[in-house]
Design an enzyme around this catalytic site. Structure first.
Site, PDB file in Angstrom:
ATOM      1  N   ASP A  96      17.663  -8.842  39.588  1.00 18.39           N
ATOM      2  CA  ASP A  96      17.829  -8.102  41.062  1.00 18.39           C
ATOM      3  C   ASP A  96      18.361  -8.747  42.056  1.00 18.39           C
ATOM      4  O   ASP A  96      17.881 -10.110  42.207  1.00 18.39           O
ATOM      5  CB  ASP A  96      16.474  -7.428  41.331  1.00 18.39           C
ATOM      6  CG  ASP A  96      15.864  -6.889  40.261  1.00 18.39           C
ATOM      7  OD1 ASP A  96      16.161  -6.511  39.189  1.00 18.39           O
ATOM      8  OD2 ASP A  96      14.783  -6.048  40.655  1.00 18.39           O
ATOM      9  N   TRP A 111      14.148 -13.109  30.503  1.00 18.58           N
ATOM     10  CA  TRP A 111      13.344 -12.849  31.826  1.00 18.58           C
ATOM     11  C   TRP A 111      11.877 -13.662  31.782  1.00 18.58           C
ATOM     12  O   TRP A 111      11.332 -14.051  30.776  1.00 18.58           O
ATOM     13  CB  TRP A 111      13.166 -11.448  31.902  1.00 18.58           C
ATOM     14  CG  TRP A 111      12.281 -11.047  33.339  1.00 18.58           C
ATOM     15  CD1 TRP A 111      12.876 -10.760  34.422  1.00 18.58           C
ATOM     16  CD2 TRP A 111      10.756 -11.016  33.425  1.00 18.58           C
ATOM     17  NE1 TRP A 111      11.866 -10.361  35.400  1.00 18.58           N
ATOM     18  CE2 TRP A 111      10.711 -10.806  35.114  1.00 18.58           C
ATOM     19  CE3 TRP A 111       9.703 -11.437  32.891  1.00 18.58           C
ATOM     20  CZ2 TRP A 111       9.406 -10.709  35.564  1.00 18.58           C
ATOM     21  CZ3 TRP A 111       8.476 -11.269  33.103  1.00 18.58           C
ATOM     22  CH2 TRP A 111       8.369 -10.770  34.668  1.00 18.58           C
ATOM     23  N   TRP A 126       8.786 -11.482  43.006  1.00 18.82           N
ATOM     24  CA  TRP A 126       9.667 -10.747  42.814  1.00 18.82           C
ATOM     25  C   TRP A 126      10.520  -9.978  43.783  1.00 18.82           C
ATOM     26  O   TRP A 126      10.709 -10.586  44.967  1.00 18.82           O
ATOM     27  CB  TRP A 126       8.915  -9.236  42.181  1.00 18.82           C
ATOM     28  CG  TRP A 126       8.408  -9.528  40.823  1.00 18.82           C
ATOM     29  CD1 TRP A 126       8.253 -11.028  40.023  1.00 18.82           C
ATOM     30  CD2 TRP A 126       7.584  -8.706  39.703  1.00 18.82           C
ATOM     31  NE1 TRP A 126       7.510 -10.967  38.980  1.00 18.82           N
ATOM     32  CE2 TRP A 126       7.241  -9.522  38.610  1.00 18.82           C
ATOM     33  CE3 TRP A 126       7.309  -7.615  39.996  1.00 18.82           C
ATOM     34  CZ2 TRP A 126       6.562  -9.112  37.406  1.00 18.82           C
ATOM     35  CZ3 TRP A 126       6.478  -6.995  38.701  1.00 18.82           C
ATOM     36  CH2 TRP A 126       6.107  -7.719  37.466  1.00 18.82           C
TER      37      TRP A 126
END
Length: 577
Positions: free
Chosen positions: A66, A90, A125
């Site tokens: 992202d 990831w 995040w």
């Protein structure tokens, strides 16, 4: 009263002074991460890797996903992104950071935000930047705490005199927003805070993605001082049977011009856009509607929905997108993550995974019913060796090579004119899914008006190619344009995902020429139809059409002739990381 920006920074600094020892101890956890220079020192073996891009943003190695908190500060563009500094899959996520003066060439810095507090010790995040009064940036981001709960944290620049914002500091009072039984927030579905906006009542507002059962929610919080946040009784917006809403975005657009607007802008000449990334389908949808500031709710326009029949920024590979307001040029810019279509094993072998789409300027179409996107104008500074495609007729069944262009790294703009629409195929009422329709009627399926378009990253002899093309259908008293990106023959490697993508384009072929722009960059093809009314991004991995062995063709496999004109450019390699 809302606390002023200087006073907020004073409070933050005071809190930090009281907690230096605590922060120093917790920083030790991630101090052993490799620096950016250490990461790049072992990169020499990847330089000639055939699928690495020449002008799309990607780090030298490892996993990215992202985009986070893009912003402009003191004339410098900042791009933060989710990054695994240790592997091509990831995990171990930190906020990597690069800066630019032109959105094309990027200078890397060490990680800006990484696990160092209990409130983010298991991960940092996604989040967003907010520019406080006085032009001072802060970040709200999701952290994963020791109980693996998703909580919201605040960080701000350590040194505002540094235009590169190389160091960021977290307040010791983190988290500022957390799930609990009292607020009935799902601890595993509470993430990705947006850019905050300031209402007429001088209260800040922010939304965080969430869900209750399978109802997606934009959880709304308010604050007078950006430090103490109170959850609203109802979400800003919600929709049943949509699942978890990731990476929400909420921003105003002008109904009178293509100029972007500050996120806090409201008024009679403003509509609002609400975008969500659906975790269930890994697709993004946006709606256009009205923000009722008195009730703090967003109401989509009639027919604007978060489902497969809804609007998308991009109908191919594109997820977890984020916009920001570029105050220097009065435009809103969109970033989006483009993941791989190769196998995890191949990603590990090549040592990297993921890249970012070219930043796009975005505005409300004159119809008021959809957005329009276009690559930022700065990308055109990479153009060289223009090859003009003189106005000519592309006969039915013909293929013409575009010579003189570096076909693996190019920018192509082309228009198609159709003088006679009588041979358009009748659109069956059941053909409502453009992706399915493009899969059934790929580039090799001949029609009346179409397929016509481009064969990109094509090998000599056309054993491999990715086709981007139009088909024209007749639907009662109107004509419908279908844009397809067909990857079915993009590679002889059968392990790749070669899904075909499609979108209906809101243009009238009877009165308008059909335009197509494709940005081609080794393993990615970004295509813009109808001057940006529909966008499709594809990832492809040819085994033959690599570097100098790649070719570019214009084609028309329909029975009817099509007029064609345009230009193609080789693109120079950008200086990225």
């Amino acid at each position: 009263m809302a606390i002023s920006s200087p006073l907020l920074y004073c409070f933050l600094s005071l809190w930090l002074g009281l907690a230096v020892h605590q922060l120093e101890a917790s920083h030790q956890v991630y101090r052993n991460l490799p620096t950016y220079s250490q990461l790049t020192s072992s990169h020499h073996h990847l330089v000639n890797e055939p699928y690495r891009t020449g002008y799309h943003f990607q780090p030298p190695k490892n996993w990215i996903n992202d985009p986070n908190g893009p912003l402009i500060y003191k004339g410098i563009y900042h791009f933060f992104y989710q990054y695994n500094p240790l592997d091509a899959v990831w995990g171990n996520i930190v906020w990597a950071h690069s800066t630019s003066t032109d959105l094309v060439n990027w200078t890397p810095h060490d990680a800006a935000i990484y696990p160092s507090q209990p409130s983010d010790i298991n991960g940092c995040w996604s989040g967003s930047a907010t520019i406080l009064p006085g032009g001072k940036p802060v970040m709200l981001y999701t952290g994963i705490d020791p109980q693996n709960r998703q909580v919201q944290n605040l960080a701000y620049p350590k040194n505002l005199s540094d235009p590169f914002l190389r160091e960021w500091t977290k307040i010791p009072q983190n988290p500022l927003m957390a799930p609990s039984q009292a607020n009935q927030i799902n601890a595993s579905s509470f993430r990705d805070p947006t850019t905050a906006w300031l209402g007429p009542d001088k209260k800040w507002r922010v939304i965080i993605g969430g869900k209750t059962n399978q109802t997606g929610e934009a959880i709304l919080y308010r604050s007078k001082d950006f430090l103490n946040w109170v959850k609203a009784k109802q979400p800003l917006h919600s929709a049943e049977k949509t699942g978890m809403w990731e990476c929400p975005d909420f921003f105003p657009v002008s109904i009178r011009s293509q100029n972007g607007l500050d996120t806090s802008k409201i008024g009679p000449n403003v509509k609002h856009v609400f975008k969500v990334s659906l975790d269930n389908t890994r697709r993004e949808y946006y709606t256009i509607g009205t923000y009722n500031i008195d009730k703090d709710i967003y109401i989509p326009d009639k027919g604007s929905v978060e489902s497969d029949s809804g609007l998308r920024y991009d109908y191919g590979k594109f997820y977890a997108s984020k916009t920001f307001f570029d105050s220097s040029k009065n435009r809103r810019i969109l970033w989006g993550w483009i993941n791989e279509s190769s196998t995890v094993e191949d990603d590990i072998k090549k040592g990297w995974s993921g890249l970012q789409a070219i930043p796009r300027t975005l505005w409300l179409d004159k119809s008021g019913k959809q957005l329009v996107q276009w690559p930022v104008v700065e990308i055109e500074k990479l153009r060289e060796k223009e090859v003009k495609l003189p106005s000519s007729v592309l006969k039915g069944g013909s293929v013409h090579e575009v010579l003189g262009v570096t076909a693996a790294q190019a920018d192509v703009e082309i228009t198609f004119g159709i003088s006679d629409l009588k041979k358009a195929e009748v659109l069956d009422p059941s053909w409502t899914n453009p992706q399915l329709l493009c899969s059934q009627k790929g580039a090799s399926v001949k029609g009346g008006l179409g397929p016509f378009g481009l064969l990109v990253l094509a090998s000599k002899g056309l054993k491999e190619y990715t086709s981007v093309f139009y088909r024209i259908f007749k639907d009662h008293n109107k004509h419908v344009a279908l844009l397809c990106s067909d990857q079915s023959r993009s590679s002889l490697n059968k392990d790749n995902d070669k899904t075909t993508y499609g979108a209906f384009v809101n243009v009238d072929p009877l009165h308008e020429k059909l335009s197509l722009r494709s940005l081609i960059d080794h393993s990615i093809v970004e295509s813009f139809g109808g001057e940006g009314k529909a966008c499709i991004t594809a990832r492809v991995y040819p085994t033959l059409a690599i570097n100098g062995d790649a070719h570019l063709y214009a084609f028309n496999y329909g029975t009817e002739d099509v007029k064609i004109t345009g230009s193609a450019w080789s693109l120079k390699t950008a200086k990225i990381n």
